[in-house]
Write a protein that holds these residues in place. Structure first.
Motif, mmCIF file in Angstrom:
data_model
loop_
_atom_site.group_PDB
_atom_site.id
_atom_site.type_symbol
_atom_site.label_atom_id
_atom_site.label_comp_id
_atom_site.label_asym_id
_atom_site.label_seq_id
_atom_site.Cartn_x
_atom_site.Cartn_y
_atom_site.Cartn_z
ATOM 1 N N ARG A 80 0.849 -1.205 0.000
ATOM 2 C CA ARG A 80 0.000 0.000 0.000
ATOM 3 C C ARG A 80 0.882 1.252 0.000
ATOM 4 N NH1 ARG A 80 -5.231 -0.596 1.991
ATOM 5 N NH2 ARG A 80 -5.072 1.277 3.260
ATOM 6 N N ALA A 81 1.981 1.180 0.757
ATOM 7 C CA ALA A 81 2.914 2.321 0.789
ATOM 8 C C ALA A 81 3.501 2.559 -0.603
ATOM 9 C CB ALA A 81 4.027 2.061 1.803
ATOM 10 N N ASP A 82 3.810 1.470 -1.308
ATOM 11 C CA ASP A 82 4.349 1.609 -2.671
ATOM 12 C C ASP A 82 3.342 2.269 -3.601
ATOM 13 O OD1 ASP A 82 6.765 0.569 -2.039
ATOM 14 O OD2 ASP A 82 6.331 -1.472 -2.732
ATOM 15 N N VAL A 83 2.074 1.864 -3.459
ATOM 16 C CA VAL A 83 1.028 2.468 -4.303
ATOM 17 C C VAL A 83 0.909 3.957 -3.983
ATOM 18 C CG1 VAL A 83 -1.443 2.466 -4.855
ATOM 19 C CG2 VAL A 83 -0.239 0.296 -4.532
ATOM 20 N N ARG A 84 0.943 4.295 -2.705
ATOM 21 C CA ARG A 84 0.861 5.721 -2.318
ATOM 22 C C ARG A 84 2.033 6.495 -2.909
ATOM 23 N NH1 ARG A 84 -0.563 3.832 2.965
ATOM 24 N NH2 ARG A 84 1.505 4.282 3.768
ATOM 25 N N LEU A 85 3.204 5.845 -2.873
ATOM 26 C CA LEU A 85 4.412 6.535 -3.337
ATOM 27 C C LEU A 85 4.381 6.800 -4.842
ATOM 28 C CD1 LEU A 85 7.264 7.550 -2.482
ATOM 29 C CD2 LEU A 85 8.114 5.262 -2.989
ATOM 30 N N THR A 86 3.852 5.855 -5.595
ATOM 31 C CA THR A 86 3.974 5.945 -7.058
ATOM 32 C C THR A 86 2.697 6.416 -7.758
ATOM 33 O OG1 THR A 86 3.411 3.603 -7.192
ATOM 34 C CG2 THR A 86 5.751 4.161 -7.196
ATOM 35 N N LYS A 87 1.532 6.164 -7.146
ATOM 36 C CA LYS A 87 0.286 6.444 -7.870
ATOM 37 C C LYS A 87 -0.566 7.543 -7.238
ATOM 38 C CE LYS A 87 0.056 1.995 -10.089
ATOM 39 N NZ LYS A 87 -0.549 0.691 -10.170
ATOM 40 N N CYS A 88 -0.248 7.909 -6.005
ATOM 41 C CA CYS A 88 -1.055 8.935 -5.340
ATOM 42 C C CYS A 88 -0.170 10.084 -4.875
ATOM 43 C CB CYS A 88 -1.769 8.357 -4.120
ATOM 44 S SG CYS A 88 -2.895 7.031 -4.499
ATOM 45 N N GLY A 89 -0.703 11.285 -5.007
ATOM 46 C CA GLY A 89 -0.019 12.444 -4.427
ATOM 47 C C GLY A 89 -0.967 13.088 -3.436
ATOM 48 N N PHE A 90 -0.445 13.423 -2.253
ATOM 49 C CA PHE A 90 -1.308 13.947 -1.194
ATOM 50 C C PHE A 90 -1.052 15.427 -0.949
ATOM 51 C CE2 PHE A 90 -1.242 9.449 -0.427
ATOM 52 C CZ PHE A 90 -2.551 9.171 -0.064
ATOM 53 N N GLN B 307 4.351 13.882 13.677
ATOM 54 C CA GLN B 307 3.694 14.413 12.480
ATOM 55 C C GLN B 307 4.532 14.139 11.231
ATOM 56 O OE1 GLN B 307 1.480 18.159 12.861
ATOM 57 N NE2 GLN B 307 2.683 18.881 11.137
ATOM 58 N N ASP B 308 5.851 14.347 11.369
ATOM 59 C CA ASP B 308 6.739 14.077 10.230
ATOM 60 C C ASP B 308 6.700 12.599 9.852
ATOM 61 O OD1 ASP B 308 7.344 16.674 10.468
ATOM 62 O OD2 ASP B 308 9.488 16.443 10.852
ATOM 63 N N ILE B 309 6.646 11.749 10.885
ATOM 64 C CA ILE B 309 6.570 10.305 10.627
ATOM 65 C C ILE B 309 5.299 9.996 9.827
ATOM 66 C CG2 ILE B 309 6.227 8.047 11.734
ATOM 67 C CD1 ILE B 309 7.959 9.156 14.083
ATOM 68 N N ALA B 310 4.190 10.597 10.263
ATOM 69 C CA ALA B 310 2.918 10.384 9.570
ATOM 70 C C ALA B 310 3.006 10.863 8.126
ATOM 71 C CB ALA B 310 1.806 11.125 10.306
ATOM 72 N N ILE B 311 3.629 12.015 7.914
ATOM 73 C CA ILE B 311 3.751 12.561 6.556
ATOM 74 C C ILE B 311 4.604 11.642 5.691
ATOM 75 C CG2 ILE B 311 4.626 14.509 5.186
ATOM 76 C CD1 ILE B 311 2.027 14.964 6.854
ATOM 77 N N MET B 312 5.731 11.229 6.242
ATOM 78 C CA MET B 312 6.624 10.361 5.459
ATOM 79 C C MET B 312 5.922 9.059 5.094
ATOM 80 S SD MET B 312 10.451 10.955 7.003
ATOM 81 C CE MET B 312 10.118 11.115 8.723
ATOM 82 N N LYS B 313 5.166 8.521 6.056
ATOM 83 C CA LYS B 313 4.437 7.284 5.755
ATOM 84 C C LYS B 313 3.331 7.542 4.733
ATOM 85 C CE LYS B 313 3.622 4.031 8.715
ATOM 86 N NZ LYS B 313 3.083 3.322 9.904
ATOM 87 N N SER B 314 2.671 8.675 4.862
ATOM 88 C CA SER B 314 1.585 8.965 3.912
ATOM 89 C C SER B 314 2.134 9.198 2.506
ATOM 90 C CB SER B 314 0.782 10.180 4.374
ATOM 91 O OG SER B 314 1.541 11.352 4.224
ATOM 92 N N LEU B 315 3.363 9.694 2.437
ATOM 93 C CA LEU B 315 3.970 9.904 1.115
ATOM 94 C C LEU B 315 4.400 8.589 0.477
ATOM 95 C CD1 LEU B 315 6.207 13.044 1.732
ATOM 96 C CD2 LEU B 315 4.027 12.931 0.544
ATOM 97 N N MET B 317 6.645 6.281 2.201
ATOM 98 C CA MET B 317 7.861 5.672 2.765
ATOM 99 C C MET B 317 7.441 4.507 3.652
ATOM 100 S SD MET B 317 10.327 8.898 3.594
ATOM 101 C CE MET B 317 11.619 7.926 4.306
ATOM 102 N N ARG B 318 8.158 3.420 3.524
ATOM 103 C CA ARG B 318 7.788 2.221 4.279
ATOM 104 C C ARG B 318 8.140 2.399 5.756
ATOM 105 N NH1 ARG B 318 8.848 -3.143 0.662
ATOM 106 N NH2 ARG B 318 7.641 -2.516 -1.130
ATOM 107 N N GLU B 319 7.439 1.602 6.573
ATOM 108 C CA GLU B 319 7.614 1.730 8.029
ATOM 109 C C GLU B 319 9.066 1.478 8.449
ATOM 110 O OE1 GLU B 319 4.308 0.106 10.286
ATOM 111 O OE2 GLU B 319 5.751 -0.653 11.740
ATOM 112 N N TYR B 320 9.667 0.437 7.856
ATOM 113 C CA TYR B 320 11.033 0.108 8.276
ATOM 114 C C TYR B 320 12.012 1.205 7.856
ATOM 115 C CZ TYR B 320 12.242 -1.477 3.538
ATOM 116 O OH TYR B 320 12.489 -1.538 2.195
ATOM 117 N N ALA B 321 11.696 1.875 6.736
ATOM 118 C CA ALA B 321 12.589 2.948 6.284
ATOM 119 C C ALA B 321 12.531 4.123 7.259
ATOM 120 C CB ALA B 321 12.194 3.402 4.886
#
Lengths: 239, 412
Positions: A80-90, B307-315, B317-321
């Motif tokens: 899901r994170a990969d999809v957010r990274l490549t296909k969605c912009g927030f 908040q930054d963690i949430a933003i990075m994850k929402s963008l 970035m994987r949890e482990y990263a």
């Protein structure tokens, strides 16, 4: 028939607990590629919850979100994170830029995370995006050196960094003055006109009216759907 | 990885005071642990060095570890024999010169004969039981440090004085005798011998300096009542740590009981093991405690950066990263802290080595023995880095498990 960029099928989001609460209640929705969809509704109606589900920030309790033809309900958190990274912009109501980084570094962040471009390519694209949004001279400034409108434009540039199919914006003008609001909406409009799908949550009916289609959410359901862009949309009307 | 490092570096470099406190915590832990390790191992090695220098590395004695098997025992399984009276045979090692020649051909060191006995020293009304070892001064220099331990006279003076003896300083002090004085030695069979103190030595071990006397082979054999007897061969090896292995080979070859210095001091060495365990526990606790500073800082940063963690994850970035960012931050704090800790540790060791203390056992003032070892620096640094990474992992894991939508909703 136009290509569907984003589709929700019987989407439900329920908060379990002592008092269970349904945020999104069985929404079916299709958004065409290049369509500008505005989601409106009163506070607490579930419009932001729907947006988070569409952008894979949240997982549905039931139903399916299909992005560019790919079902997502069975994806792992990493996928899901990969999809957010490549296909969605927030784009969020508050810019949510990393405060220690410059505008350019914030824009480069998704590209660096994706790791598909070389550093010079990334910098070139980052500067190009900032330039196209009128922020060329602010590339090396930190968020606290920018105005609210400028920060939100940097956030939009960041959302566009990886050339996503879909831009998801949660009240992007909610904290902006009138001039900045107009600027941001014009940018989003231009993005949609260039072929990217834009889904925006907004409280402002005047702005929503400038979208191709508007859906109005009440109690987690689509109460009303208006506009020309919604030819492919399947809307369940609130009873 | 470059991105993660950039974010991590930005986090730590924008919190200078917090970062410096964390680094200071790690530095203190590493520095004091290195000092403690150097001090403890230094004193231990110093003690062992004295022990090894003072005594032969291997002692071959004219006895067996067990009673020889009787021919009847070997022949018939049903035969069992016990309480067999020993045949009165002449004590000592048979053909000592040929045994020594044979040993010299393969042992990595040298061997010298001696005649060891117990006696009573009688002087001015004082009667003290002592251990008398008859030696050959020319060979003795190859198997012991006695020549370098002489404080008065020389080892060769044994030949120049009538029935000369070399006495420990502590024993001489107890008897009130000096070089040139005459004392009376009384052997087990009542044989008495007037002996001249030809020199005084100090081994550094009080127990030896108070009870050991050296003479030529002849007087020792007279006291034993066994002329010409050699009841002990003493070996000195180029590498003292080989003593156990060589002793086993010597025993297998000669049949005589061969005791390495490790076997002779097994109780002492086992007490060192306990001591090492205690020291390692204390050092581990110090490093663990120092890592709490890192834990505190990473906890604070992850809390501030939710908040930054949430933003990075929402963008995307994987949890482990995201988690790795905070591990890298801890590693930066740890690595810089360790580097300063190494310098601090070295300076502390150097400072301690300049301190002298009075040793009541030997009655001398000696500097503290510090053992400088790169292993200390590497091990302490490695453990500290692991502690820092561990200290960062748990708050980072907790922080990165948060759902971004929860933070974004809260912020909105």
């Amino acid at each position: 028939m136009s290509e569907i960029a984003l589709q929700a099928v019987e989407l439900v989001r329920r908060i379990e607990g002592d008092v269970a609460h349904t945020l999104v209640n069985g929404i079916d929705l299709s958004v065409k590629k290049g369509e500008f969809l505005a989601i409106t509704g009163p506070s607490g109606s579930g419009k932001s919850s729907l947006l988070y589900l569409l952008g894979l920030l949240d997982a549905p309790s039931e139903g399916e979100v299909i992005i560019c033809g790919e079902p997502t309900s069975k994806l792992s958190e990493s996928e899901r994170a990969d999809v957010r990274l490549t296909k969605c912009g927030f784009v969020f109501q508050f810019h949510f830029l990393l405060p220690e980084f410059t505008s350019l570094d914030n824009v480069l962040l998704p590209m660096r995370a994706a790791g598909k471009m070389s550093e010079p390519e990334m910098r070139e694209r980052g500067l190009s995006l900032l330039g196209s949004l009128g922020l060329g001279e602010h590339a090396n400034k930190r968020p606290n050196q920018l105005s609210g409108g400028q920060r939100q434009r940097v956030a939009i540039a960041r959302a566009l960094a990886n050339r996503p199919e879909i831009i998801v914006a949660d009240e992007p003008t909610g904290a902006l003055d009138t001039v900045s609001t107009q600027q941001v909406f014009k940018i989003l409009r231009d993005i949609a006109d260039q072929g990217q799908t834009v889904v925006v949550v907004t409280h402002d009916p005047a702005l929503a009216a400038r979208a191709d289609r508007r859906i109005h959410i009440v109690d987690g359901k689509i109460a009303e759907s208006t506009g020309q862009g919604g030819g492919e949309a399947v809307c369940e009307m609130a009873t | 990885m470059k991105l993660l490092f950039n974010i991590a570096w930005t986090h730590v470099s924008t919190r200078v005071r917090q970062t410096l406190v964390g680094m200071a915590g790690v530095s203190m832990g590493v520095g004091f642990t290195i000092m403690m390790a150097g001090l403890m191992q230094g004193s231990q090695l110093d003690f062992l060095r004295q022990l090894v220098d003072t005594m032969p590395h291997i002692t071959i004695e004219d006895e067996r570890r067990s009673v020889p098997t009787q021919p009847a025992d070997q022949e018939y399984a049903a035969v069992q024999m016990s309480d067999i009276a020993n045949v009165g045979k002449r004590p000592g090692i048979k053909y000592p010169e040929s045994v020594m020649s044979s040993l010299r051909s393969w042992i990595p060191g040298d061997v010298a004969p001696s005649a060891k006995s117990t006696a009573i020293i009688n002087h001015g009304g004082a009667r003290i039981g002592i251990s008398l070892t008859g030696i050959d001064p020319r060979r003795e220099v190859h198997v012991s440090k006695l020549a370098t331990q002489m404080r008065e006279g020389k080892i060769e003076d044994l030949s120049r004085s009538p029935n000369g003896i070399l006495m420990g300083e502590a024993l001489a002090e107890k008897l009130g005798v000096k070089t040139g004085n005459t004392v009376l030695l009384i052997g087990g069979q009542g044989i008495q011998l007037n002996s001249t103190v030809a020199g005084l030595f100090r081994s550094g071990l009080r127990s030896i300096d108070e009870s050991q006397i050296y003479s030529l082979m002849g007087p020792a054999q007279i006291i034993m009542g066994q002329s010409g007897v050699v009841n002990q061969l003493r070996l000195r090896l180029n590498d003292p740590m080989l003593a156990q292995k060589v002793a086993a080979q010597v025993e297998a070859q000669t049949g005589y009981k061969s005791v390495s210095w490790q076997e002779a001091n097994a109780d002492l060495l086992s007490s060192f093991t306990v001591r090492d365990f205690i020291v390692l526990t204390v050092m581990g606790a110090m490093l663990l405690t120092s890592s709490f500073a890192t834990y505190n800082i990473i906890s604070t940063i992850t809390h501030e950066k939710r908040q930054d963690i949430a933003i990075m994850k929402s963008l995307g970035m994987r949890e482990y990263a995201v988690r790795r960012i905070f591990i890298i931050e801890a590693a930066i704090i740890g690595v810089v802290g360790i580097l300063f800790g190494w310098v601090l540790g070295y300076l502390l060791c150097y400072g301690w080595s300049k301190i002298t203390i009075f040793n009541p056992l030997t009655g001398t003032t000696v500097p503290l023995s510090i053992h400088y070892s790169l292993t200390h620096y590497a091990v302490v640094g490695g453990i500290s880095l692991l502690c820092c990474a561990g200290a960062a992992y748990f708050p980072a894991r907790k922080a990165t498990r948060v759902q971004p939508v929860e933070i974004i909703r809260g912020a909105s």
